[in-house]
Scaffold this active site. Structure first.
Site, PDB file in Angstrom:
ATOM      1  N   LYS A  13      24.280  32.707  20.553  1.00 39.86           N
ATOM      2  CA  LYS A  13      23.701  31.343  20.983  1.00 39.86           C
ATOM      3  C   LYS A  13      24.528  30.640  21.677  1.00 39.86           C
ATOM      4  O   LYS A  13      24.215  30.084  22.571  1.00 39.86           O
ATOM      5  CB  LYS A  13      23.388  30.581  19.410  1.00 39.86           C
ATOM      6  CG  LYS A  13      22.496  31.471  18.420  1.00 39.86           C
ATOM      7  CD  LYS A  13      22.043  30.693  17.165  1.00 39.86           C
ATOM      8  CE  LYS A  13      23.401  30.537  16.345  1.00 39.86           C
ATOM      9  NZ  LYS A  13      23.875  31.755  15.696  1.00 39.86           N
ATOM     10  N   ARG A  89      18.840  25.584  10.699  1.00 39.69           N
ATOM     11  CA  ARG A  89      19.144  26.822  10.083  1.00 39.69           C
ATOM     12  C   ARG A  89      18.469  26.796   8.756  1.00 39.69           C
ATOM     13  O   ARG A  89      18.563  27.878   8.227  1.00 39.69           O
ATOM     14  CB  ARG A  89      20.852  26.864   9.956  1.00 39.69           C
ATOM     15  CG  ARG A  89      21.606  27.549  10.929  1.00 39.69           C
ATOM     16  CD  ARG A  89      22.981  27.406  10.547  1.00 39.69           C
ATOM     17  NE  ARG A  89      23.695  28.494  10.954  1.00 39.69           N
ATOM     18  CZ  ARG A  89      24.495  28.375  12.073  1.00 39.69           C
ATOM     19  NH1 ARG A  89      24.476  27.331  12.839  1.00 39.69           N
ATOM     20  NH2 ARG A  89      25.259  29.595  12.380  1.00 39.69           N
ATOM     21  N   ARG A 128      35.092  39.513  17.837  1.00 42.22           N
ATOM     22  CA  ARG A 128      35.565  38.030  18.410  1.00 42.22           C
ATOM     23  C   ARG A 128      36.652  37.702  17.508  1.00 42.22           C
ATOM     24  O   ARG A 128      37.481  37.149  17.962  1.00 42.22           O
ATOM     25  CB  ARG A 128      34.470  36.968  18.012  1.00 42.22           C
ATOM     26  CG  ARG A 128      34.643  35.714  18.510  1.00 42.22           C
ATOM     27  CD  ARG A 128      33.439  34.716  18.325  1.00 42.22           C
ATOM     28  NE  ARG A 128      33.046  34.769  16.999  1.00 42.22           N
ATOM     29  CZ  ARG A 128      32.001  33.785  16.771  1.00 42.22           C
ATOM     30  NH1 ARG A 128      31.125  33.457  17.771  1.00 42.22           N
ATOM     31  NH2 ARG A 128      31.674  33.571  15.445  1.00 42.22           N
ATOM     32  N   ARG A 134      39.190  32.679  14.144  1.00 43.31           N
ATOM     33  CA  ARG A 134      38.061  31.921  13.315  1.00 43.31           C
ATOM     34  C   ARG A 134      38.090  32.343  11.707  1.00 43.31           C
ATOM     35  O   ARG A 134      38.109  33.715  11.608  1.00 43.31           O
ATOM     36  CB  ARG A 134      36.621  31.917  13.851  1.00 43.31           C
ATOM     37  CG  ARG A 134      36.439  30.824  14.886  1.00 43.31           C
ATOM     38  CD  ARG A 134      34.913  30.925  15.354  1.00 43.31           C
ATOM     39  NE  ARG A 134      33.872  30.939  14.623  1.00 43.31           N
ATOM     40  CZ  ARG A 134      32.849  30.835  14.982  1.00 43.31           C
ATOM     41  NH1 ARG A 134      32.325  30.366  16.060  1.00 43.31           N
ATOM     42  NH2 ARG A 134      31.647  30.760  14.021  1.00 43.31           N
ATOM     43  N   ARG A 145      27.724  35.574   5.723  1.00 50.16           N
ATOM     44  CA  ARG A 145      26.930  34.940   6.623  1.00 50.16           C
ATOM     45  C   ARG A 145      25.720  35.477   6.901  1.00 50.16           C
ATOM     46  O   ARG A 145      24.638  34.959   7.038  1.00 50.16           O
ATOM     47  CB  ARG A 145      27.781  34.724   8.032  1.00 50.16           C
ATOM     48  CG  ARG A 145      29.072  33.518   7.620  1.00 50.16           C
ATOM     49  CD  ARG A 145      29.947  33.803   8.934  1.00 50.16           C
ATOM     50  NE  ARG A 145      29.457  33.196  10.049  1.00 50.16           N
ATOM     51  CZ  ARG A 145      30.224  33.793  11.198  1.00 50.16           C
ATOM     52  NH1 ARG A 145      31.193  34.578  11.149  1.00 50.16           N
ATOM     53  NH2 ARG A 145      29.719  33.230  12.351  1.00 50.16           N
TER      54      ARG A 145
HETATM   55  P1  B4P Z   1      28.318  33.632  19.990  1.00 49.69           P
HETATM   56  O1  B4P Z   1      27.709  33.410  21.241  1.00 49.69           O
HETATM   57  O2  B4P Z   1      29.632  33.057  19.775  1.00 49.69           O
HETATM   58  O3  B4P Z   1      27.560  33.476  18.727  1.00 49.69           O
HETATM   59  P2  B4P Z   1      26.870  32.372  17.875  1.00 49.69           P
HETATM   60  O4  B4P Z   1      25.459  33.032  17.834  1.00 49.69           O
HETATM   61  O5  B4P Z   1      26.947  31.160  18.730  1.00 49.69           O
HETATM   62  O6  B4P Z   1      27.861  32.123  16.669  1.00 49.69           O
HETATM   63  P3  B4P Z   1      27.662  31.721  15.009  1.00 49.69           P
HETATM   64  O7  B4P Z   1      26.701  31.724  14.704  1.00 49.69           O
HETATM   65  O8  B4P Z   1      28.963  32.351  14.449  1.00 49.69           O
HETATM   66  O9  B4P Z   1      28.402  30.151  15.100  1.00 49.69           O
HETATM   67  P4  B4P Z   1      28.021  28.564  14.988  1.00 49.69           P
HETATM   68  O10 B4P Z   1      29.000  27.949  15.492  1.00 49.69           O
HETATM   69  O11 B4P Z   1      26.631  28.255  15.079  1.00 49.69           O
HETATM   70  O12 B4P Z   1      28.810  35.320  20.078  1.00 49.69           O
HETATM   71  C1  B4P Z   1      29.322  35.897  19.372  1.00 49.69           C
HETATM   72  C2  B4P Z   1      30.279  36.977  19.793  1.00 49.69           C
HETATM   73  O13 B4P Z   1      29.503  37.976  20.423  1.00 49.69           O
HETATM   74  C3  B4P Z   1      31.009  36.405  20.921  1.00 49.69           C
HETATM   75  O14 B4P Z   1      32.431  37.172  20.901  1.00 49.69           O
HETATM   76  C4  B4P Z   1      30.458  37.083  22.185  1.00 49.69           C
HETATM   77  O15 B4P Z   1      31.368  36.979  23.479  1.00 49.69           O
HETATM   78  C5  B4P Z   1      29.875  38.291  21.879  1.00 49.69           C
HETATM   79  N1  B4P Z   1      28.401  38.385  22.660  1.00 49.69           N
HETATM   80  C6  B4P Z   1      27.621  37.463  22.960  1.00 49.69           C
HETATM   81  N2  B4P Z   1      26.434  37.737  23.696  1.00 49.69           N
HETATM   82  C7  B4P Z   1      27.039  39.252  23.731  1.00 49.69           C
HETATM   83  C8  B4P Z   1      26.138  40.569  24.278  1.00 49.69           C
HETATM   84  N3  B4P Z   1      25.051  40.308  24.896  1.00 49.69           N
HETATM   85  N4  B4P Z   1      26.680  41.699  24.069  1.00 49.69           N
HETATM   86  C9  B4P Z   1      27.994  41.753  23.536  1.00 49.69           C
HETATM   87  N5  B4P Z   1      28.526  40.834  22.938  1.00 49.69           N
HETATM   88  C10 B4P Z   1      27.946  39.512  22.884  1.00 49.69           C
HETATM   89  O16 B4P Z   1      28.064  28.297  13.167  1.00 49.69           O
HETATM   90  C11 B4P Z   1      29.442  28.565  12.305  1.00 49.69           C
HETATM   91  C12 B4P Z   1      29.240  27.882  11.193  1.00 49.69           C
HETATM   92  O17 B4P Z   1      29.236  26.494  10.942  1.00 49.69           O
HETATM   93  C13 B4P Z   1      28.064  28.656  10.139  1.00 49.69           C
HETATM   94  O18 B4P Z   1      28.365  29.759   9.528  1.00 49.69           O
HETATM   95  C14 B4P Z   1      27.918  27.434   9.208  1.00 49.69           C
HETATM   96  O19 B4P Z   1      28.882  27.638   7.973  1.00 49.69           O
HETATM   97  C15 B4P Z   1      28.339  26.020   9.889  1.00 49.69           C
HETATM   98  N6  B4P Z   1      27.063  25.472  10.478  1.00 49.69           N
HETATM   99  C16 B4P Z   1      26.662  25.329  11.711  1.00 49.69           C
HETATM  100  N7  B4P Z   1      25.799  24.828  12.142  1.00 49.69           N
HETATM  101  C17 B4P Z   1      25.154  24.540  10.876  1.00 49.69           C
HETATM  102  C18 B4P Z   1      23.789  24.084  10.130  1.00 49.69           C
HETATM  103  N8  B4P Z   1      22.820  23.685  11.065  1.00 49.69           N
HETATM  104  N9  B4P Z   1      23.514  23.810   9.103  1.00 49.69           N
HETATM  105  C19 B4P Z   1      24.469  23.948   7.964  1.00 49.69           C
HETATM  106  N10 B4P Z   1      25.869  24.915   8.380  1.00 49.69           N
HETATM  107  C20 B4P Z   1      25.858  25.030   9.817  1.00 49.69           C
END
Ligand code: B4P
Length: 198
Positions: A13, A89, A128, A134, A145
């Protein structure tokens, strides 16, 4: 254009959001980034968020909805569109988003669903962890998660399929190719072309 980026933890994302901001000139709201910023600054909200995030759980809906409302009110006035990254979410968050957009005379145009198998999600997050440091990228917390995602967030997929907004995208593969696929689906759906190629 208002978009939701939807998918499991580590589905890309944040990665794809960064590209969509440039491609369409959209304003980006990542609830994960907002929370991590509060943690880094040691605010009251940051203390609450730190405890919950490091256990792999979700923050309470009412708190998250309030945070999103404030982001829209203070930072997103007059923008051409918003990418919601990591919000909603839960089903209550989805209903709240509809109401908040309505209040601003806006609506959601698409929900981009980044679909990635669970083993791949685990591998990416562990990878990551080597650089991010993190607190939620450890194997036990990652498993929690993923559980939380299946129980509380995945039901939203069905909800958005029902509304006709859901655009499933194969999120496993080369990052640039995933971006191209999103752009092509968005153009078909909304007629909007991206301004830059990636
Ligand atoms: P990212 O792009 O960093 O992943 P994400 O989906 O954004 O992350 P996440 O769900 O962990 O985090 P969030 O901050 O929303 O990609 C991950 C890794 O994969 C990276 O290293 C990237 O380089 C690699 N990658 C990406 N694309 C790739 C591909 N095509 N091939 C290979 N590698 C690839 O949330 C964090 C926490 O905050 C949650 O757990 C929750 O506790 C809280 N939170 C956030 N929003 C909330 C909400 N609305 N309600 C309640 N709690 C919430």
């Amino acid at each position: 254009m208002n978009l939701v980026l939807f998918g499991g933890p580590g589905s890309g994302k944040g990665t794809q959001s960064a590209r969509l901001i440039d491609n369409y000139g959209l304003f980006h709201i990542s609830t994960g980034d907002v929370l991590r910023d509060h943690i880094a600054r040691g605010t009251e909200l940051g203390k609450i968020a730190d405890e919950i995030i490091s256990k792999g759980q979700l923050l309470p809906d009412d708190l998250m909805i309030q945070i999103l409302d404030e982001e829209l009110e203070h930072n997103a006035k007059g923008v051409t569109g918003v990418i919601f990254d990591g919000f909603p979410r839960t089903i209550p968050q989805a209903h709240a988003l509809e109401k908040l957009l309505e209040k601003h005379g806006e609506k959601l145009d698409a929900v981009i669903g980044l679909e990635v198998p669970e083993e791949e999600l685990e591998a990416r997050l562990l990878n990551r962890a080597k650089e991010s440091g993190r607190a939620d990228d450890t194997i036990d917390v990652i498993k929690k998660r993923l559980d939380v995602y299946h129980n509380q967030t995945e039901p939203l997929r069905k909800h958005y399929i029902g509304t006709g907004l859901y655009e499933p995208i194969n999120g496993k593969g080369v990052v640039d190719e995933i971006t191209d696929e999103i752009a092509s689906r968005l153009e078909k759906r909304t007629g909007v072309k991206r301004r830059t190629r990636r």
